[in-house]
Write a protein that holds these residues in place. Structure first.
Motif, PDB file in Angstrom:
ATOM      1  N   PRO A  30       5.960   6.901   2.538  1.00 33.78           N
ATOM      2  CA  PRO A  30       6.880   6.112   3.376  1.00 33.78           C
ATOM      3  C   PRO A  30       6.095   5.214   4.320  1.00 33.78           C
ATOM      4  O   PRO A  30       4.968   5.544   4.725  1.00 33.78           O
ATOM      5  CB  PRO A  30       7.656   7.185   4.142  1.00 33.78           C
ATOM      6  CG  PRO A  30       6.768   8.384   4.151  1.00 33.78           C
ATOM      7  CD  PRO A  30       6.000   8.349   2.861  1.00 33.78           C
ATOM      8  N   LEU A  31       6.681   4.077   4.679  1.00 29.34           N
ATOM      9  CA  LEU A  31       6.048   3.143   5.609  1.00 29.34           C
ATOM     10  C   LEU A  31       6.715   3.252   6.974  1.00 29.34           C
ATOM     11  O   LEU A  31       7.938   3.181   7.085  1.00 29.34           O
ATOM     12  CB  LEU A  31       6.181   1.711   5.090  1.00 29.34           C
ATOM     13  CG  LEU A  31       5.689   0.607   6.033  1.00 29.34           C
ATOM     14  CD1 LEU A  31       4.182   0.719   6.244  1.00 29.34           C
ATOM     15  CD2 LEU A  31       6.060  -0.776   5.500  1.00 29.34           C
ATOM     16  N   ILE A  32       5.903   3.418   8.000  1.00 27.55           N
ATOM     17  CA  ILE A  32       6.371   3.443   9.383  1.00 27.55           C
ATOM     18  C   ILE A  32       5.729   2.248  10.080  1.00 27.55           C
ATOM     19  O   ILE A  32       4.505   2.100  10.074  1.00 27.55           O
ATOM     20  CB  ILE A  32       5.987   4.755  10.082  1.00 27.55           C
ATOM     21  CG1 ILE A  32       6.661   5.942   9.382  1.00 27.55           C
ATOM     22  CG2 ILE A  32       6.351   4.718  11.560  1.00 27.55           C
ATOM     23  CD1 ILE A  32       6.163   7.299   9.845  1.00 27.55           C
ATOM     24  N   ALA A  35       4.693   9.341  12.439  1.00 24.83           N
ATOM     25  CA  ALA A  35       3.740   9.355  11.326  1.00 24.83           C
ATOM     26  C   ALA A  35       3.027  10.700  11.229  1.00 24.83           C
ATOM     27  O   ALA A  35       2.781  11.208  10.131  1.00 24.83           O
ATOM     28  CB  ALA A  35       2.724   8.228  11.493  1.00 24.83           C
ATOM     29  N   PHE A  36       2.701  11.296  12.379  1.00 24.81           N
ATOM     30  CA  PHE A  36       1.998  12.575  12.391  1.00 24.81           C
ATOM     31  C   PHE A  36       2.827  13.690  11.762  1.00 24.81           C
ATOM     32  O   PHE A  36       2.296  14.581  11.103  1.00 24.81           O
ATOM     33  CB  PHE A  36       1.633  12.964  13.824  1.00 24.81           C
ATOM     34  CG  PHE A  36       0.407  12.270  14.363  1.00 24.81           C
ATOM     35  CD1 PHE A  36      -0.206  11.250  13.654  1.00 24.81           C
ATOM     36  CD2 PHE A  36      -0.122  12.627  15.596  1.00 24.81           C
ATOM     37  CE1 PHE A  36      -1.334  10.605  14.153  1.00 24.81           C
ATOM     38  CE2 PHE A  36      -1.244  11.995  16.108  1.00 24.81           C
ATOM     39  CZ  PHE A  36      -1.853  10.987  15.395  1.00 24.81           C
ATOM     40  N   VAL A  80       0.845  -1.201   0.000  1.00 27.57           N
ATOM     41  CA  VAL A  80       0.000   0.000   0.000  1.00 27.57           C
ATOM     42  C   VAL A  80       0.879   1.249   0.000  1.00 27.57           C
ATOM     43  O   VAL A  80       0.624   2.203  -0.746  1.00 27.57           O
ATOM     44  CB  VAL A  80      -0.950  -0.002   1.216  1.00 27.57           C
ATOM     45  CG1 VAL A  80      -1.636   1.351   1.362  1.00 27.57           C
ATOM     46  CG2 VAL A  80      -1.999  -1.100   1.064  1.00 27.57           C
ATOM     47  N   ALA A  81       1.918   1.261   0.823  1.00 26.01           N
ATOM     48  CA  ALA A  81       2.829   2.409   0.877  1.00 26.01           C
ATOM     49  C   ALA A  81       3.472   2.645  -0.484  1.00 26.01           C
ATOM     50  O   ALA A  81       3.542   3.786  -0.965  1.00 26.01           O
ATOM     51  CB  ALA A  81       3.894   2.191   1.943  1.00 26.01           C
ATOM     52  N   ALA A 100       2.071   9.455   5.511  1.00 26.42           N
ATOM     53  CA  ALA A 100       2.786   8.186   5.604  1.00 26.42           C
ATOM     54  C   ALA A 100       1.760   7.071   5.759  1.00 26.42           C
ATOM     55  O   ALA A 100       0.579   7.314   6.018  1.00 26.42           O
ATOM     56  CB  ALA A 100       3.747   8.191   6.791  1.00 26.42           C
ATOM     57  N   VAL A 101       2.230   5.846   5.592  1.00 27.60           N
ATOM     58  CA  VAL A 101       1.441   4.667   5.940  1.00 27.60           C
ATOM     59  C   VAL A 101       1.991   4.155   7.268  1.00 27.60           C
ATOM     60  O   VAL A 101       3.184   3.871   7.382  1.00 27.60           O
ATOM     61  CB  VAL A 101       1.528   3.565   4.863  1.00 27.60           C
ATOM     62  CG1 VAL A 101       0.829   2.291   5.335  1.00 27.60           C
ATOM     63  CG2 VAL A 101       0.901   4.051   3.559  1.00 27.60           C
ATOM     64  N   LEU A 102       1.135   4.070   8.265  1.00 24.93           N
ATOM     65  CA  LEU A 102       1.528   3.558   9.579  1.00 24.93           C
ATOM     66  C   LEU A 102       0.963   2.161   9.743  1.00 24.93           C
ATOM     67  O   LEU A 102      -0.247   1.961   9.708  1.00 24.93           O
ATOM     68  CB  LEU A 102       1.007   4.474  10.696  1.00 24.93           C
ATOM     69  CG  LEU A 102       1.206   3.947  12.127  1.00 24.93           C
ATOM     70  CD1 LEU A 102       2.685   3.823  12.459  1.00 24.93           C
ATOM     71  CD2 LEU A 102       0.498   4.846  13.140  1.00 24.93           C
TER      72      LEU A 102
END
Length: 283
Positions: A56-58, A106-107, A49-50, A113-115
């Motif tokens: 970015p993925l977190i 993420a915030f 998905v990211a 971002a994707v969390l």
């Protein structure tokens, strides 16, 4: 729905219902709660998905000891006390001892971002409830520094669960839910081809027949998953297993090669041996 949309990729075969669920959660600005058997690609979904949305993925890996506060921030009082004893000037700014959590990260990620909150059901029952306000309002207060942290852009949140425990209703109401069904034969063939495009068709068919045969054995403690199938296929490729080799094993009611990639405990090994001994590999 405007903007980039999630679809199947070359590496990740997503059913139409899963793609719809992801895009619906993004449009509604709700966390996507994903359940399914272990090994069905829930964690990998967040990575895809990211990549699909260009974000970015977190990743926040949840453990049995994880507390919700750790996702916001933690105050390192021990480090401040040590620095105070050493006479360090940094003790005058308490912000030096605030450790940002994954939600904070993420915030404040510019552009969003994707969390991924991975395996939320491992934590205690209060963990999801302790995140309700933060996920709803996309903000939280840092008491030590008297500042409010707000999301510059609402992150896409994907939450995975293996159903180890029930999640609170109040938390479920705030999520868009999707259960990833175990892939059928055709879908599984597509998944394997995505990872091993040069695999001989006959070897693929024989491998899938044995794989689904094992999954059909009654009362297994742990049925083999998609990820374990891919590990097994990898070994077959490395060892240059030829068309007919697996079929020969099946006709002789013999244990498939590298069975340890698929069956992970002695009880299931015994059940498999009894099942094959009495019925063969007929599904």
């Amino acid at each position: 729905m405007q903007g980039p949309r999630f679809e199947s990729t070359e590496r990740y075969i997503a059913g139409d219902d899963l793609a719809v669920a992801v895009n619906a959660a993004v449009a509604l600005e709700r966390p996507l709660l994903v359940k399914g058997e272990p090994g069905t690609g829930k964690t990998v979904l967040a990575e895809e998905v990211a990549a699909s949305l260009g974000l970015p993925l977190i990743t926040w890996h949840v453990k049995s000891t994880t507390k919700a506060q750790a996702g916001l921030y933690e105050y390192d009082a021990v480090a401040r006390l040590r620095d105070s004893q050493l006479g360090s000037e940094s003790v005058h700014d308490i912000g030096n001892y605030i450790v940002k959590g994954k939600l904070w990260e993420a915030f404040e990620t510019e552009g969003g971002a994707v969390l991924l909150i991975d395996e939320i059901d491992k934590a205690d029952i209060e963990f999801p409830n302790d995140l309700l306000q933060e996920l709803d309002r996309m903000e939280f207060f840092v008491y030590e520094t008297k500042q409010t942290i707000r999301a510059t852009k609402r992150p896409v949140i994907i939450i995975t669960s293996n159903n180890e425990k029930e999640l609170p209703d109040a938390f479920l109401r705030r999520c868009f839910f999707h259960y990833i069904q175990f892939p059928d034969g055709a879908t599984m063939a597509s998944i394997v081809k995505a990872h091993y495009p040069d695999l001989h068709k006959e070897v693929l068919n024989e491998a899938l027949g044995l794989f689904f045969g094992i999954r059909s054995v009654p009362n297994l403690k742990k049925r083999p998953s998609t990820s374990e199938l891919l590990d097994w296929i990898r070994l077959l490729v490395i060892e240059h297993v030829k068309p007919g080799d697996l079929e020969e094993k099946a006709q002789a009611n013999a244990v498939p090669p590298f069975i340890g990639s698929l069956v992970k405990n002695e009880q299931d090994m015994d059940r498999l041996a009894q099942w094959v001994g009495s019925r063969g590999w007929r599904r």
